[in-house]
Scaffold this motif. Structure first.
Motif, mmCIF file in Angstrom:
data_model
loop_
_atom_site.group_PDB
_atom_site.id
_atom_site.type_symbol
_atom_site.label_atom_id
_atom_site.label_comp_id
_atom_site.label_asym_id
_atom_site.label_seq_id
_atom_site.Cartn_x
_atom_site.Cartn_y
_atom_site.Cartn_z
ATOM 1 N N LEU A 207 -27.882 -45.713 -81.152
ATOM 2 C CA LEU A 207 -27.728 -44.299 -80.809
ATOM 3 C C LEU A 207 -28.859 -43.899 -79.869
ATOM 4 C CD1 LEU A 207 -26.865 -42.818 -84.309
ATOM 5 C CD2 LEU A 207 -25.318 -43.065 -82.370
ATOM 6 N N THR A 208 -28.520 -43.418 -78.685
ATOM 7 C CA THR A 208 -29.546 -43.139 -77.684
ATOM 8 C C THR A 208 -30.533 -42.086 -78.157
ATOM 9 O OG1 THR A 208 -27.931 -43.652 -75.956
ATOM 10 C CG2 THR A 208 -29.935 -42.539 -75.280
ATOM 11 N N PHE A 209 -30.048 -40.927 -78.578
ATOM 12 C CA PHE A 209 -30.913 -39.844 -79.043
ATOM 13 C C PHE A 209 -30.725 -39.608 -80.540
ATOM 14 C CE2 PHE A 209 -30.070 -38.103 -74.601
ATOM 15 C CZ PHE A 209 -31.236 -38.642 -74.089
ATOM 16 N N THR A 210 -31.808 -39.325 -81.224
ATOM 17 C CA THR A 210 -31.740 -38.953 -82.633
ATOM 18 C C THR A 210 -32.372 -37.571 -82.775
ATOM 19 O OG1 THR A 210 -32.056 -41.268 -83.226
ATOM 20 C CG2 THR A 210 -32.241 -39.654 -84.991
ATOM 21 N N THR A 232 -22.784 -37.501 -73.057
ATOM 22 C CA THR A 232 -22.278 -38.800 -72.631
ATOM 23 C C THR A 232 -21.953 -38.845 -71.141
ATOM 24 O OG1 THR A 232 -20.040 -38.136 -73.305
ATOM 25 C CG2 THR A 232 -21.355 -39.388 -74.902
ATOM 26 N N SER A 233 -21.893 -37.692 -70.472
ATOM 27 C CA SER A 233 -21.630 -37.706 -69.024
ATOM 28 C C SER A 233 -22.860 -38.142 -68.232
ATOM 29 C CB SER A 233 -21.178 -36.319 -68.559
ATOM 30 O OG SER A 233 -22.187 -35.353 -68.792
ATOM 31 N N LEU A 234 -24.029 -38.167 -68.878
ATOM 32 C CA LEU A 234 -25.231 -38.648 -68.199
ATOM 33 C C LEU A 234 -25.118 -40.156 -67.995
ATOM 34 C CD1 LEU A 234 -28.119 -36.758 -70.040
ATOM 35 C CD2 LEU A 234 -26.957 -36.115 -67.934
ATOM 36 N N SER A 235 -25.459 -40.605 -66.804
ATOM 37 C CA SER A 235 -25.421 -42.023 -66.475
ATOM 38 C C SER A 235 -26.846 -42.533 -66.268
ATOM 39 C CB SER A 235 -24.600 -42.235 -65.194
ATOM 40 O OG SER A 235 -24.756 -43.542 -64.707
ATOM 41 N N TRP A 236 -27.047 -43.842 -66.476
ATOM 42 C CA TRP A 236 -28.381 -44.410 -66.252
ATOM 43 C C TRP A 236 -28.813 -44.233 -64.805
ATOM 44 C CZ3 TRP A 236 -31.096 -44.856 -70.324
ATOM 45 C CH2 TRP A 236 -30.514 -45.255 -71.542
ATOM 46 N N THR A 237 -27.866 -44.151 -63.889
ATOM 47 C CA THR A 237 -28.221 -43.943 -62.483
ATOM 48 C C THR A 237 -28.713 -42.526 -62.213
ATOM 49 O OG1 THR A 237 -25.916 -43.432 -61.949
ATOM 50 C CG2 THR A 237 -26.621 -45.713 -61.693
ATOM 51 N N ASP A 238 -28.554 -41.631 -63.188
ATOM 52 C CA ASP A 238 -29.066 -40.270 -63.051
ATOM 53 C C ASP A 238 -30.562 -40.189 -63.364
ATOM 54 O OD1 ASP A 238 -26.543 -39.193 -62.411
ATOM 55 O OD2 ASP A 238 -26.011 -39.069 -64.537
ATOM 56 N N PHE A 239 -31.137 -41.302 -63.809
ATOM 57 C CA PHE A 239 -32.539 -41.317 -64.215
ATOM 58 C C PHE A 239 -33.387 -42.120 -63.229
ATOM 59 C CE2 PHE A 239 -30.305 -40.235 -68.039
ATOM 60 C CZ PHE A 239 -31.171 -39.428 -68.763
#
Length: 263
Positions: A207-210, A232-239
């Motif tokens: 789980l990404t965030f707790t 969940t719409s956030l992508s790793w490319t957004d970081f």
């Protein structure tokens, strides 16, 4: 994200309970002092203090009386006996150096960090602001093998990621040009924190965030309308990843050296 870690607050009549260390309690990384057990509280993923689902079963207690934060991994009230994995006790008045509780030392989180310091709650969302970095986790196979960077002080033999995988302690920041307008208002609060403070790789898991459970918060998750799928719409490319700094190797020569807290 999942809202399943309960933060309880000790009061003057909260008892401190002795516990039996399990094989997941490491010396000298972990602190054997009795832990406050708040009436009506619970451990992560459970309705009470019994670890029945074989999860992380984190127990987190804020003690404003003693100015301490107690965090325990794999806590379990078995009825006749209370068992505990690694407990990390944090002095809330201490000016910690960059090595925190000790370099090469773990905590209730694999990276050696505090869990509560990087979690957000429904109260934060209701206030419209999260004023700190956010804890995030990845599967061990996606974490750089046996490497950590500050603010982490520890890695684990379970990590197996390649050289381009993020190490424990890596900070990822949501890009400043990310358009958050498509997110729900509550999710926008999280996105703004990810832009300002970023998120820090703290543990291994799925789980990404707790986030904090709302059992003892004023605001409730249903009221602020932030659901587990809203990010969940956030992508790793957004970081983006700021410079990680010195890479520390966690191996047999990386030995924790500290005096455990016993009372």
């Amino acid at each position: 994200h999942e809202q399943n870690v309960i933060l309880t607050v000790r009061t003057a009549d909260t008892p401190r309970v002795e516990f039996t260390p399990t094989e997941e309690f490491w010396d000298p990384d972990c602190d054997p002092a009795p832990i406050p057990i708040v009436e009506g509280g619970a451990i992560e993923g459970e309705t009470g203090y019994a670890c029945e689902s074989d999860g992380d079963c984190h127990l987190i207690v804020i003690d404003p009386i003693g100015c301490r934060l107690y965090e325990m991994w794999r806590a379990n009230d078995a009825g006749a006996e209370f068992y505990g994995g690694c407990q990390a006790i944090w002095d809330l008045g201490a000016p910690y150096e960059e090595t925190l509780r000790g370099d090469c030392c773990t905590s209730a989180d694999a990276a050696g960090l505090s869990i509560a310091a990087h979690m957000f709650s429904a109260d934060d969302i209701a206030a419209g602001e999260i004023r700190h970095a956010i804890r995030f986790i990845l599967p061990n196979k996606l974490i750089r093998e046996r490497i950590y960077v500050r603010p982490a002080t520890h890695s684990t033999p379970s990590t197996s990621g390649p050289a381009d995988a993020p190490p424990y302690g890596a900070r990822l920041r949501l890009r400043a040009d990310f358009d958050e307008s498509g997110l729900k208002p509550a999710a926008q609060v999280v996105a703004r924190a990810l832009k300002e403070y970023g998120m820090i790789l703290s543990d291994g898991g799925n789980l990404t965030f707790t986030a904090a459970n709302d059992r003892f918060t004023t605001a409730k998750w249903a009221d602020v309308d932030l659901m587990p799928g809203d990010l969940t719409s956030l992508s790793w490319t957004d970081f983006e990843v700021p410079e990680l700094g010195t890479r520390y190797v966690w191996d047999d020569s990386c030995s924790c050296d500290r005096t455990p807290i016993t009372d």
